[in-house]
Write a protein that holds these residues in place. Structure first.
Motif, PDB file in Angstrom:
ATOM      1  N   PRO A  71       0.817  -1.217   0.000  1.00 13.20           N
ATOM      2  CA  PRO A  71       0.000   0.000   0.000  1.00 13.20           C
ATOM      3  C   PRO A  71       0.848   1.264   0.000  1.00 13.20           C
ATOM      4  CG  PRO A  71      -0.641  -1.488   1.787  1.00 13.20           C
ATOM      5  CD  PRO A  71       0.646  -1.995   1.234  1.00 13.20           C
ATOM      6  N   VAL A  81      -5.135  -1.034  -1.266  1.00 11.97           N
ATOM      7  CA  VAL A  81      -5.603   0.120  -0.503  1.00 11.97           C
ATOM      8  C   VAL A  81      -7.121   0.176  -0.515  1.00 11.97           C
ATOM      9  CG1 VAL A  81      -5.663   2.653  -0.446  1.00 11.97           C
ATOM     10  CG2 VAL A  81      -3.502   1.468  -0.868  1.00 11.97           C
ATOM     11  N   SER A 118      -4.934  -7.322   3.499  1.00 10.44           N
ATOM     12  CA  SER A 118      -6.328  -6.944   3.304  1.00 10.44           C
ATOM     13  C   SER A 118      -6.852  -7.648   2.054  1.00 10.44           C
ATOM     14  CB  SER A 118      -6.448  -5.425   3.159  1.00 10.44           C
ATOM     15  OG  SER A 118      -7.800  -5.032   3.083  1.00 10.44           O
ATOM     16  N   MET A 135      -9.344   0.997   3.515  1.00  3.25           N
ATOM     17  CA  MET A 135      -8.729  -0.319   3.429  1.00  3.25           C
ATOM     18  C   MET A 135      -9.611  -1.346   4.156  1.00  3.25           C
ATOM     19  SD  MET A 135      -4.730  -1.176   4.088  1.00  3.25           S
ATOM     20  CE  MET A 135      -3.949  -2.624   3.395  1.00  3.25           C
TER      21      MET A 135
END
Length: 321
Positions: A56, A113, A137, A182
């Protein structure tokens, strides 16, 4: 036939098998090299792969993950392309991924992101035959083949359980989080808040997002401390918050609980120095290896598990010692 001619003939007869044998030993490998199929299993296993890793943003914790991935890559003939925006930026992540697709890399690992914005480009990579995995994520609605990391909602619950134990189920807390868009960080926050509100008598005074900026994280925490001087603990739910919070604790000499995310040299030093009360980790030190292992299998067409769970652990000063 006289003796001289007989001796010459006998010598030639004896030497003839050696000449054939020597010639065959020289020619046969050349023939095999020419006729060996280019797609043979031997050549395929030895062929170099190129994998991309997209973070990110640039941050020291990600360097630890890169080191782990690089060590694995060096043992398996893998070339790594590692890239990240200087600061968290969805559009830059998209451009980086599009460039990797144009380079026809063999696989991509990305910590997105913005899950919604990255879904089309993840699907485009998959359509181009490039396996994509997510880490830190997830983007479960995309065509990514796997997620490496831990359940972020459960990670938030673990933060809450640790906080509850340290505060004896009462008190007032401040929360600092990273990127608001996120998905993994939002899930972490939701798990934390749901547990605190349903299972404890602890009051959450304020929640702020620093958007991946360490200076902003420090400013957020200093402002929250000034606004709520009677707080009992600060909870940092992401990588960036740990370094910012330990600097504040060191500067102010605070005797309150500080709970951070991520096993790193910074968090270990914070535990040893008494600035951190506890660290919640998803075993980030193995992410690099797990990412490379998964991409290597997927790039060879081998089915992989959709969720490579690296687990959730609490680390305290006793564990570090």
């Amino acid at each position: 036939m006289n003796k001289a001619k007989f001796a010459l003939l006998l010598t030639l007869i004896l030497l003839f098998p050696m000449i054939i044998s020597s010639g065959s030993a020289h020619i046969r490998p050349q023939q095999m090299a020419v006729t060996l199929p280019a797609t043979s299993p031997v050549e395929k296993s030895a062929a170099s792969k190129t994998f991309g890793i997209i973070y990110p943003m640039t941050y020291p914790t990600y360097e630890m993950i890169t080191k782990d991935a690089t060590e694995y890559a060096g043992k398996h003939n893998i070339t790594l392309i590692v890239n990240a925006p200087d600061e968290a930026n969805t559009e830059q992540q998209i451009r980086i991924m599009e460039n990797m697709i144009k380079q026809h890399v063999d696989g991509i690992a990305i910590s997105p992101v913005d899950a919604a914005a990255l879904t089309p480009v993840i699907d485009a990579a998959q359509a181009a035959g490039i396996p994509v995995i997510t880490f830190e994520s997830d983007v479960p609605t995309s065509h990514r083949i796997a997620y490496v990391g831990a359940d972020n909602y459960r990670t938030g619950q673990q933060f809450a359980m640790t906080t509850t134990r340290l505060l004896h189920n009462q008190g007032m807390i401040l929360v600092e989080n990273g990127l608001e868009e996120m998905q993994g960080l939002q899930q972490r926050l939701n798990g934390f808040i749901d547990y605190i509100r349903s299972e404890t008598d602890i009051e959450i005074l304020e929640v702020r997002y620093h958007q991946g900026n360490e200076d902003q994280a420090m400013s957020d925490m200093e402002n929250m401390i000034q606004a709520h001087p009677h707080f009992n603990a600060i909870i940092g739910l992401d990588f960036v918050s740990v370094s910012a919070s330990t600097l504040i604790w060191k500067a102010k000499g605070l005797n309150r609980h500080l709970i951070a995310f991520g096993d790193s040299p910074t968090s270990e030093n914070g535990l040893l120095n008494g600035q951190l009360s506890a660290v919640i980790s998803q075993n980030e030190e193995v992410w690099g290896t797990k990412m490379m292992e998964t991409l290597l299998l997927a790039s060879d067409g081998v089915p992989v598990k959709e969720f490579i769970d690296t687990g959730i652990i609490e680390i305290n000063q006793e564990a570090i010692n």
